[in-house]
Write an enzyme that holds these catalytic residues in place. Structure first.
Site, short mmCIF file in Angstrom:
data_model
loop_
_atom_site.label_atom_id
_atom_site.label_comp_id
_atom_site.label_asym_id
_atom_site.label_seq_id
_atom_site.Cartn_x
_atom_site.Cartn_y
_atom_site.Cartn_z
N GLY A 37 -7.69 54.51 -12.75
CA GLY A 37 -7.88 54.40 -11.30
C GLY A 37 -9.35 54.46 -10.93
O GLY A 37 -10.22 54.27 -11.77
N ASN A 38 -9.62 54.74 -9.66
CA ASN A 38 -11.01 54.91 -9.21
C ASN A 38 -11.05 55.96 -8.10
O ASN A 38 -10.02 56.50 -7.72
CB ASN A 38 -11.59 53.57 -8.74
CG ASN A 38 -10.79 52.98 -7.60
OD1 ASN A 38 -10.71 53.56 -6.53
ND2 ASN A 38 -10.16 51.82 -7.84
N SER A 39 -12.26 56.24 -7.61
CA SER A 39 -12.44 57.39 -6.70
C SER A 39 -12.25 57.08 -5.22
O SER A 39 -12.63 57.88 -4.37
CB SER A 39 -13.84 57.96 -6.88
OG SER A 39 -14.07 58.22 -8.21
N SER A 40 -11.69 55.93 -4.89
CA SER A 40 -11.52 55.63 -3.46
C SER A 40 -10.56 56.65 -2.83
O SER A 40 -9.49 56.93 -3.38
CB SER A 40 -10.96 54.21 -3.29
OG SER A 40 -10.54 54.03 -1.97
N ALA A 88 -9.98 49.60 -2.94
CA ALA A 88 -10.68 49.42 -4.22
C ALA A 88 -9.60 49.12 -5.26
O ALA A 88 -9.03 50.03 -5.87
CB ALA A 88 -11.45 50.68 -4.57
#
Ligand code: PMT
Length: 398
Positions: free
Chosen positions: A208-211, A276
Protein backbone atom coordinates in the site's frame (compact mmCIF):
# COMPACT_ATOMS: atom_id res chain seq x y z
CA UNK A 1 -25.46 40.16 -7.40
CA UNK A 2 -27.15 39.06 -4.16
CA UNK A 3 -30.79 39.38 -5.21
CA UNK A 4 -33.02 37.13 -3.05
CA UNK A 5 -30.04 35.98 -0.98
CA UNK A 6 -30.72 35.83 2.75
CA UNK A 7 -27.73 36.61 4.92
CA UNK A 8 -27.27 36.56 8.68
CA UNK A 9 -24.38 38.73 9.86
CA UNK A 10 -23.21 38.04 13.40
CA UNK A 11 -20.98 40.57 15.18
CA UNK A 12 -18.74 39.89 18.16
CA UNK A 13 -17.00 42.29 20.48
CA UNK A 14 -14.05 43.65 18.52
CA UNK A 15 -13.00 47.05 17.28
CA UNK A 16 -13.27 45.64 13.75
CA UNK A 17 -17.05 45.79 14.23
CA UNK A 18 -16.79 49.36 12.96
CA UNK A 19 -16.39 47.91 9.44
CA UNK A 20 -19.67 46.00 9.54
CA UNK A 21 -22.06 48.88 8.74
CA UNK A 22 -20.19 49.26 5.45
CA UNK A 23 -20.43 45.51 4.81
CA UNK A 24 -24.17 45.57 5.49
CA UNK A 25 -24.59 48.53 3.18
CA UNK A 26 -22.83 46.78 0.29
CA UNK A 27 -24.87 43.60 0.69
CA UNK A 28 -28.15 45.54 0.90
CA UNK A 29 -27.23 47.66 -2.13
CA UNK A 30 -26.60 44.47 -4.10
CA UNK A 31 -30.04 43.15 -3.27
CA UNK A 32 -29.43 40.87 -0.26
CA UNK A 33 -31.82 40.57 2.65
CA UNK A 34 -29.65 41.00 5.73
CA UNK A 35 -30.55 40.17 9.32
CA UNK A 36 -28.11 41.08 12.05
CA UNK A 37 -27.36 39.56 15.41
CA UNK A 38 -24.64 40.57 17.85
CA UNK A 39 -23.19 39.46 21.15
CA UNK A 40 -24.28 41.79 23.98
CA UNK A 41 -20.81 43.32 24.30
CA UNK A 42 -20.51 43.96 20.53
CA UNK A 43 -22.99 46.78 21.15
CA UNK A 44 -20.13 48.70 22.79
CA UNK A 45 -18.42 48.95 19.41
CA UNK A 46 -21.31 49.63 17.03
CA UNK A 47 -24.82 50.75 17.81
CA UNK A 48 -27.70 48.37 16.96
CA UNK A 49 -29.56 51.45 15.66
CA UNK A 50 -26.88 51.96 12.97
CA UNK A 51 -27.18 48.34 11.86
CA UNK A 52 -30.97 48.22 11.94
CA UNK A 53 -31.16 51.46 9.94
CA UNK A 54 -28.89 50.02 7.25
CA UNK A 55 -30.48 46.56 7.16
CA UNK A 56 -34.05 47.78 7.73
CA UNK A 57 -34.44 44.88 10.14
CA UNK A 58 -34.58 44.52 13.91
CA UNK A 59 -31.16 43.68 15.39
CA UNK A 60 -31.04 40.96 18.05
CA UNK A 61 -28.43 40.77 20.77
CA UNK A 62 -30.27 38.62 23.27
CA UNK A 63 -32.55 35.61 23.45
CA UNK A 64 -35.33 37.83 24.71
CA UNK A 65 -36.44 41.36 23.77
CA UNK A 66 -37.48 43.19 26.91
CA UNK A 67 -39.34 45.94 25.02
CA UNK A 68 -41.67 43.57 23.11
CA UNK A 69 -41.63 40.94 25.86
CA UNK A 70 -40.84 38.47 23.09
CA UNK A 71 -38.52 35.52 22.60
CA UNK A 72 -36.13 35.90 19.66
CA UNK A 73 -36.49 32.81 17.53
CA UNK A 74 -32.85 32.01 16.75
CA UNK A 75 -33.78 28.60 15.31
CA UNK A 76 -35.90 30.29 12.65
CA UNK A 77 -32.98 32.56 11.79
CA UNK A 78 -30.62 29.60 11.42
CA UNK A 79 -33.04 27.92 9.05
CA UNK A 80 -33.88 31.12 7.13
CA UNK A 81 -30.34 32.08 6.09
CA UNK A 82 -28.59 31.16 2.82
CA UNK A 83 -25.30 32.05 4.51
CA UNK A 84 -24.17 33.13 7.95
CA UNK A 85 -21.19 35.47 8.26
CA UNK A 86 -19.63 35.82 11.70
CA UNK A 87 -17.62 39.00 11.43
CA UNK A 88 -15.70 40.04 13.37
CA UNK A 89 -15.22 36.81 15.28
CA UNK A 90 -13.10 37.12 18.43
CA UNK A 91 -10.78 34.58 20.04
CA UNK A 92 -13.41 34.15 22.74
CA UNK A 93 -16.27 33.35 20.34
CA UNK A 94 -14.01 31.08 18.26
CA UNK A 95 -13.27 29.06 21.39
CA UNK A 96 -16.94 28.90 22.37
CA UNK A 97 -18.02 27.84 18.87
CA UNK A 98 -15.31 25.26 18.70
CA UNK A 99 -16.58 23.66 21.93
CA UNK A 100 -20.27 24.00 21.05
CA UNK A 101 -21.14 26.49 23.81
CA UNK A 102 -24.42 28.33 23.56
CA UNK A 103 -24.63 31.20 26.04
CA UNK A 104 -25.53 34.01 23.61
CA UNK A 105 -27.66 34.48 20.52
CA UNK A 106 -24.73 34.37 18.06
CA UNK A 107 -23.75 30.92 19.32
CA UNK A 108 -27.36 29.71 19.29
CA UNK A 109 -27.88 30.82 15.67
CA UNK A 110 -24.55 29.21 14.73
CA UNK A 111 -25.68 25.88 16.19
CA UNK A 112 -29.02 26.18 14.40
CA UNK A 113 -27.60 27.24 11.03
CA UNK A 114 -28.26 24.85 8.16
CA UNK A 115 -26.42 27.09 5.72
CA UNK A 116 -22.68 27.56 5.11
CA UNK A 117 -21.01 29.60 7.82
CA UNK A 118 -18.19 32.04 7.02
CA UNK A 119 -16.08 33.45 9.82
CA UNK A 120 -13.74 36.44 9.69
CA UNK A 121 -11.43 36.61 12.73
CA UNK A 122 -10.22 39.89 14.20
CA UNK A 123 -7.76 40.04 17.07
CA UNK A 124 -4.27 41.04 18.02
CA UNK A 125 -1.39 39.21 16.33
CA UNK A 126 -0.27 37.15 19.32
CA UNK A 127 -3.82 36.02 19.97
CA UNK A 128 -4.26 35.16 16.29
CA UNK A 129 -1.16 33.04 16.14
CA UNK A 130 -1.66 31.43 19.55
CA UNK A 131 -1.84 27.60 19.27
CA UNK A 132 -5.26 27.50 20.94
CA UNK A 133 -6.71 30.00 18.46
CA UNK A 134 -5.13 28.08 15.58
CA UNK A 135 -6.60 24.85 16.91
CA UNK A 136 -10.06 26.40 17.22
CA UNK A 137 -9.88 27.81 13.69
CA UNK A 138 -8.81 24.49 12.24
CA UNK A 139 -11.61 22.73 14.15
CA UNK A 140 -14.15 25.04 12.55
CA UNK A 141 -12.64 24.53 9.11
CA UNK A 142 -12.76 20.76 9.58
CA UNK A 143 -16.47 21.04 10.31
CA UNK A 144 -16.97 22.72 6.94
CA UNK A 145 -17.09 26.36 8.09
CA UNK A 146 -15.30 28.73 5.74
CA UNK A 147 -12.48 30.90 7.03
CA UNK A 148 -12.07 34.44 5.75
CA UNK A 149 -8.47 34.85 6.93
CA UNK A 150 -7.37 37.90 8.87
CA UNK A 151 -5.04 40.25 7.03
CA UNK A 152 -1.72 41.83 7.93
CA UNK A 153 -1.62 45.46 8.95
CA UNK A 154 -1.64 47.91 11.81
CA UNK A 155 -3.63 46.58 14.75
CA UNK A 156 -5.64 48.42 17.40
CA UNK A 157 -2.88 47.70 19.92
CA UNK A 158 -0.39 49.63 17.79
CA UNK A 159 1.41 46.42 16.84
CA UNK A 160 1.82 45.42 13.21
CA UNK A 161 0.98 41.94 11.97
CA UNK A 162 -1.71 39.42 11.10
CA UNK A 163 -5.03 39.81 12.86
CA UNK A 164 -6.93 42.60 11.08
CA UNK A 165 -10.35 41.51 9.92
CA UNK A 166 -10.63 41.24 6.14
CA UNK A 167 -11.95 44.39 4.46
CA UNK A 168 -15.70 44.48 3.66
CA UNK A 169 -15.08 44.41 -0.12
CA UNK A 170 -12.98 41.28 0.26
CA UNK A 171 -15.66 39.59 2.36
CA UNK A 172 -18.27 40.49 -0.28
CA UNK A 173 -16.08 38.98 -3.04
CA UNK A 174 -15.71 35.72 -1.11
CA UNK A 175 -19.45 35.41 -0.54
CA UNK A 176 -20.17 36.35 -4.17
CA UNK A 177 -17.72 33.69 -5.42
CA UNK A 178 -19.31 31.16 -3.13
CA UNK A 179 -22.81 31.77 -4.51
CA UNK A 180 -21.65 31.83 -8.12
CA UNK A 181 -19.70 28.57 -7.68
CA UNK A 182 -22.70 27.06 -5.98
CA UNK A 183 -24.92 27.96 -8.90
CA UNK A 184 -22.45 26.30 -11.27
CA UNK A 185 -22.02 23.12 -9.21
CA UNK A 186 -25.60 22.75 -7.96
CA UNK A 187 -27.03 19.45 -9.16
CA UNK A 188 -23.83 18.47 -11.01
CA UNK A 189 -22.68 14.90 -10.53
CA UNK A 190 -19.12 14.79 -9.25
CA UNK A 191 -17.07 11.66 -8.88
CA UNK A 192 -14.10 11.82 -6.48
CA UNK A 193 -11.64 9.15 -5.44
CA UNK A 194 -9.69 9.27 -2.18
CA UNK A 195 -7.18 7.39 -0.09
CA UNK A 196 -4.80 4.58 -0.90
CA UNK A 197 -5.50 1.18 -2.38
CA UNK A 198 -4.35 -1.93 -0.56
CA UNK A 199 -3.14 -4.80 -2.71
CA UNK A 200 -3.43 -8.04 -0.76
CA UNK A 201 -0.46 -10.33 -0.29
CA UNK A 202 -2.18 -12.76 2.02
CA UNK A 203 -5.17 -12.49 4.43
CA UNK A 204 -3.23 -10.17 6.80
CA UNK A 205 -0.76 -8.22 4.65
CA UNK A 206 -0.91 -5.84 1.75
CA UNK A 207 1.19 -3.59 -0.48
CA UNK A 208 0.00 0.00 0.00
CA UNK A 209 1.00 3.63 0.47
CA UNK A 210 0.65 6.41 3.06
CA UNK A 211 -2.35 8.25 1.63
CA UNK A 212 -4.75 9.13 4.45
CA UNK A 213 -7.69 10.15 2.27
CA UNK A 214 -7.70 13.66 3.79
CA UNK A 215 -7.34 15.46 0.45
CA UNK A 216 -10.08 13.49 -1.29
CA UNK A 217 -12.51 13.71 1.64
CA UNK A 218 -11.93 17.49 1.93
CA UNK A 219 -12.68 17.84 -1.79
CA UNK A 220 -15.80 15.69 -1.50
CA UNK A 221 -17.12 17.70 1.46
CA UNK A 222 -16.42 21.08 -0.19
CA UNK A 223 -18.08 19.91 -3.42
CA UNK A 224 -21.11 18.63 -1.54
CA UNK A 225 -21.36 21.93 0.35
CA UNK A 226 -21.53 23.62 -3.05
CA UNK A 227 -24.70 21.71 -3.81
CA UNK A 228 -23.23 19.03 -6.09
CA UNK A 229 -24.23 15.35 -6.00
CA UNK A 230 -21.05 13.70 -4.88
CA UNK A 231 -19.99 10.07 -5.21
CA UNK A 232 -16.83 9.37 -3.25
CA UNK A 233 -14.97 6.16 -3.96
CA UNK A 234 -12.51 5.68 -1.16
CA UNK A 235 -9.78 3.21 -0.39
CA UNK A 236 -9.12 2.10 3.22
CA UNK A 237 -9.03 5.24 5.37
CA UNK A 238 -9.94 6.51 8.83
CA UNK A 239 -11.62 9.61 7.32
CA UNK A 240 -15.38 10.01 7.57
CA UNK A 241 -17.97 11.92 5.51
CA UNK A 242 -19.70 13.07 8.73
CA UNK A 243 -23.13 14.56 8.08
CA UNK A 244 -22.44 15.41 4.45
CA UNK A 245 -24.91 13.92 1.94
CA UNK A 246 -22.21 12.07 0.02
CA UNK A 247 -22.62 8.71 -1.66
CA UNK A 248 -19.55 6.94 -0.28
CA UNK A 249 -18.44 3.67 -1.83
CA UNK A 250 -15.68 1.84 0.01
CA UNK A 251 -13.16 -0.24 -1.92
CA UNK A 252 -9.88 -1.88 -1.05
CA UNK A 253 -7.86 -2.61 -4.19
CA UNK A 254 -7.15 -0.79 -7.46
CA UNK A 255 -9.21 -3.34 -9.41
CA UNK A 256 -12.22 -2.71 -7.15
CA UNK A 257 -11.71 1.05 -7.50
CA UNK A 258 -11.62 0.71 -11.29
CA UNK A 259 -14.87 -1.27 -11.30
CA UNK A 260 -16.73 1.29 -9.14
CA UNK A 261 -15.29 4.30 -10.98
CA UNK A 262 -16.41 2.86 -14.32
CA UNK A 263 -19.93 2.30 -12.96
CA UNK A 264 -20.25 6.03 -12.20
CA UNK A 265 -18.11 7.64 -14.88
CA UNK A 266 -20.61 7.97 -17.74
CA UNK A 267 -23.11 9.96 -15.67
CA UNK A 268 -20.51 12.25 -14.05
CA UNK A 269 -19.87 15.85 -15.08
CA UNK A 270 -16.60 16.28 -13.19
CA UNK A 271 -14.19 13.55 -12.07
CA UNK A 272 -11.38 14.22 -9.59
CA UNK A 273 -8.92 11.37 -9.03
CA UNK A 274 -7.13 12.24 -5.80
CA UNK A 275 -6.61 8.61 -4.74
CA UNK A 276 -3.10 7.24 -4.56
CA UNK A 277 -3.76 4.10 -6.57
CA UNK A 278 -1.13 1.36 -6.27
CA UNK A 279 0.64 0.95 -9.59
CA UNK A 280 1.40 -2.74 -8.91
CA UNK A 281 -0.23 -5.63 -7.07
CA UNK A 282 1.15 -9.01 -5.99
CA UNK A 283 0.80 -11.52 -8.81
CA UNK A 284 -0.34 -14.24 -6.44
CA UNK A 285 -2.36 -13.78 -3.28
CA UNK A 286 -1.83 -16.51 -0.70
CA UNK A 287 -4.98 -17.94 0.91
CA UNK A 288 -3.12 -18.36 4.16
CA UNK A 289 -0.75 -16.18 6.14
CA UNK A 290 2.72 -16.44 4.59
CA UNK A 291 5.10 -18.03 7.11
CA UNK A 292 8.57 -16.61 7.69
CA UNK A 293 10.37 -19.74 6.65
CA UNK A 294 12.99 -18.27 4.32
CA UNK A 295 15.54 -15.47 4.82
CA UNK A 296 14.52 -13.82 1.59
CA UNK A 297 11.01 -13.54 0.25
CA UNK A 298 10.66 -12.56 -3.39
CA UNK A 299 7.50 -10.79 -4.37
CA UNK A 300 6.40 -10.72 -7.98
CA UNK A 301 4.22 -7.74 -8.75
CA UNK A 302 2.07 -7.15 -11.81
CA UNK A 303 0.90 -3.82 -13.14
CA UNK A 304 -2.50 -2.47 -12.09
CA UNK A 305 -4.66 -0.75 -14.68
CA UNK A 306 -4.16 3.01 -14.82
CA UNK A 307 -7.71 4.08 -13.93
CA UNK A 308 -7.25 7.71 -14.88
CA UNK A 309 -5.74 6.81 -18.25
CA UNK A 310 -8.73 4.58 -18.99
CA UNK A 311 -11.05 7.48 -18.10
CA UNK A 312 -9.03 9.82 -20.34
CA UNK A 313 -9.59 7.44 -23.26
CA UNK A 314 -13.31 7.08 -22.52
CA UNK A 315 -14.15 10.68 -21.70
CA UNK A 316 -16.79 12.62 -23.62
CA UNK A 317 -18.26 15.64 -21.80
CA UNK A 318 -16.54 15.06 -18.45
CA UNK A 319 -14.07 17.53 -16.96
CA UNK A 320 -11.26 15.24 -15.86
CA UNK A 321 -8.90 16.15 -13.04
CA UNK A 322 -5.87 14.14 -11.95
CA UNK A 323 -3.34 14.58 -9.17
CA UNK A 324 0.39 14.05 -9.53
CA UNK A 325 2.50 13.25 -6.50
CA UNK A 326 6.15 13.78 -7.35
CA UNK A 327 9.52 13.76 -5.65
CA UNK A 328 11.67 15.15 -8.50
CA UNK A 329 11.32 16.82 -11.93
CA UNK A 330 7.89 17.74 -10.69
CA UNK A 331 6.63 19.94 -13.47
CA UNK A 332 7.91 17.71 -16.34
CA UNK A 333 6.42 14.57 -14.76
CA UNK A 334 3.09 16.24 -14.10
CA UNK A 335 2.90 17.61 -17.63
CA UNK A 336 3.68 14.14 -19.02
CA UNK A 337 0.86 12.60 -16.95
CA UNK A 338 -1.47 15.40 -18.03
CA UNK A 339 -0.89 14.58 -21.72
CA UNK A 340 -0.78 10.78 -21.41
CA UNK A 341 -4.02 10.66 -19.43
CA UNK A 342 -5.88 13.24 -21.59
CA UNK A 343 -6.75 15.45 -18.61
CA UNK A 344 -8.33 18.89 -18.32
CA UNK A 345 -6.43 19.75 -15.16
CA UNK A 346 -3.61 18.22 -13.17
CA UNK A 347 -2.91 19.12 -9.55
CA UNK A 348 0.74 18.70 -8.73
CA UNK A 349 1.97 18.17 -5.17
CA UNK A 350 5.60 17.55 -4.36
CA UNK A 351 6.97 15.67 -1.38
CA UNK A 352 9.82 18.19 -1.42
CA UNK A 353 7.44 20.91 -0.18
CA UNK A 354 7.11 21.07 3.60
CA UNK A 355 3.51 20.47 4.64
CA UNK A 356 2.51 18.95 1.29
CA UNK A 357 1.34 15.50 0.27
CA UNK A 358 0.50 12.36 2.24
CA UNK A 359 -1.19 12.25 5.61
CA UNK A 360 -0.94 15.98 6.39
CA UNK A 361 -3.72 18.43 7.20
CA UNK A 362 -2.19 20.89 4.74
CA UNK A 363 -1.12 20.75 1.12
CA UNK A 364 0.72 22.93 -1.36
CA UNK A 365 -0.18 22.37 -5.00
CA UNK A 366 0.29 23.78 -8.48
CA UNK A 367 -2.55 23.66 -11.00
CA UNK A 368 -1.62 22.96 -14.61
CA UNK A 369 -4.24 23.09 -17.36
CA UNK A 370 -4.60 22.46 -21.10
CA UNK A 371 -3.24 25.91 -22.00
CA UNK A 372 -0.22 25.01 -19.90
CA UNK A 373 -1.19 27.71 -17.43
CA UNK A 374 0.79 27.06 -14.27
CA UNK A 375 -0.90 28.29 -11.13
CA UNK A 376 1.03 27.73 -7.89
CA UNK A 377 -1.13 27.96 -4.76
CA UNK A 378 0.23 28.66 -1.30
CA UNK A 379 0.36 26.13 1.56
CA UNK A 380 -3.04 25.87 3.23
CA UNK A 381 -5.37 23.40 4.90
CA UNK A 382 -6.75 20.70 2.59
CA UNK A 383 -10.24 22.09 3.28
CA UNK A 384 -9.35 25.63 2.15
CA UNK A 385 -7.43 24.26 -0.80
CA UNK A 386 -10.48 22.27 -1.89
CA UNK A 387 -12.52 25.46 -2.22
CA UNK A 388 -9.73 27.06 -4.23
CA UNK A 389 -9.51 24.07 -6.56
CA UNK A 390 -13.29 24.17 -7.03
CA UNK A 391 -13.09 27.89 -7.71
CA UNK A 392 -10.65 27.16 -10.52
CA UNK A 393 -12.77 24.31 -11.94
CA UNK A 394 -15.92 26.46 -11.88
CA UNK A 395 -14.09 29.15 -13.83
CA UNK A 396 -13.02 26.55 -16.39
CA UNK A 397 -16.42 24.89 -16.94
CA UNK A 398 -18.73 27.91 -16.72
O1 PMT B 1 -4.70 11.20 1.05
P1 PMT B 1 -3.77 12.26 1.61
O2 PMT B 1 -2.94 11.73 2.75
O3 PMT B 1 -4.54 13.52 1.97
O4 PMT B 1 -2.73 12.67 0.49
C1 PMT B 1 -3.17 13.28 -0.68
C2 PMT B 1 -2.39 12.79 -1.89
C3 PMT B 1 -0.95 13.15 -1.73
C4 PMT B 1 -2.56 11.28 -2.03
C5 PMT B 1 -3.03 13.48 -3.14
O5 PMT B 1 -2.88 14.86 -3.00
C6 PMT B 1 -2.36 13.00 -4.43
O6 PMT B 1 -1.35 13.49 -4.88
N1 PMT B 1 -2.97 11.95 -5.07
C7 PMT B 1 -2.41 11.25 -6.22
C8 PMT B 1 -1.28 10.37 -5.79
C9 PMT B 1 -0.76 9.54 -6.93
O7 PMT B 1 -1.00 8.38 -6.96
O8 PMT B 1 -0.14 10.20 -7.86
P2 PMT B 1 0.43 9.54 -9.22
O9 PMT B 1 1.28 10.61 -9.74
O10 PMT B 1 1.02 8.21 -8.95
O11 PMT B 1 -0.87 9.32 -10.12
C10 PMT B 1 -1.31 10.29 -11.05
C11 PMT B 1 -2.80 10.22 -11.20
O12 PMT B 1 -3.19 8.96 -11.77
C12 PMT B 1 -3.56 10.34 -9.90
O13 PMT B 1 -4.70 11.15 -10.13
C13 PMT B 1 -3.97 8.92 -9.56
O14 PMT B 1 -5.22 8.89 -8.87
C14 PMT B 1 -4.11 8.29 -10.95
N2 PMT B 1 -3.77 6.85 -11.00
C15 PMT B 1 -2.50 6.42 -10.67
C16 PMT B 1 -2.19 5.09 -10.79
C17 PMT B 1 -3.18 4.18 -11.25
N3 PMT B 1 -2.92 2.88 -11.36
N4 PMT B 1 -4.40 4.64 -11.55
C18 PMT B 1 -4.72 5.95 -11.45
O15 PMT B 1 -5.85 6.36 -11.73
Amino acid sequence: MFRDKKLVIALCSSIAAYKIPQLVRIFVQWGAKVKIIMTPSAKDFVAPLTLSTLSKEVVWSDFYTEKNKSWNNYVELGVWADAMIIAPVTANTLAKISYGQCDNIVLAVYLSARCPVFFAPAMDLDMYRHPSTKENISRLIKRGNILIPAEKGELASGLFGEGRMAEPNHIVTIIKNYFSQRSILKGKKILITAGPTHEALDPVRFVGNSSSGKMGFALAKATSQMGAEVTLISGPTAESIGYHPINQIKVVSALEMLEKVLQHFDTSHIVIMSAAVADYRPENVSNQKIKKETDVLNLRLVKNPDILKILGEKKSQQYLVGFALETNDEYQNARKKFLEKNLDLIILNSLRDTGAGFNKDTNKVTLIDAKNTILPLTLKSKEELSFEILHYICGAIR
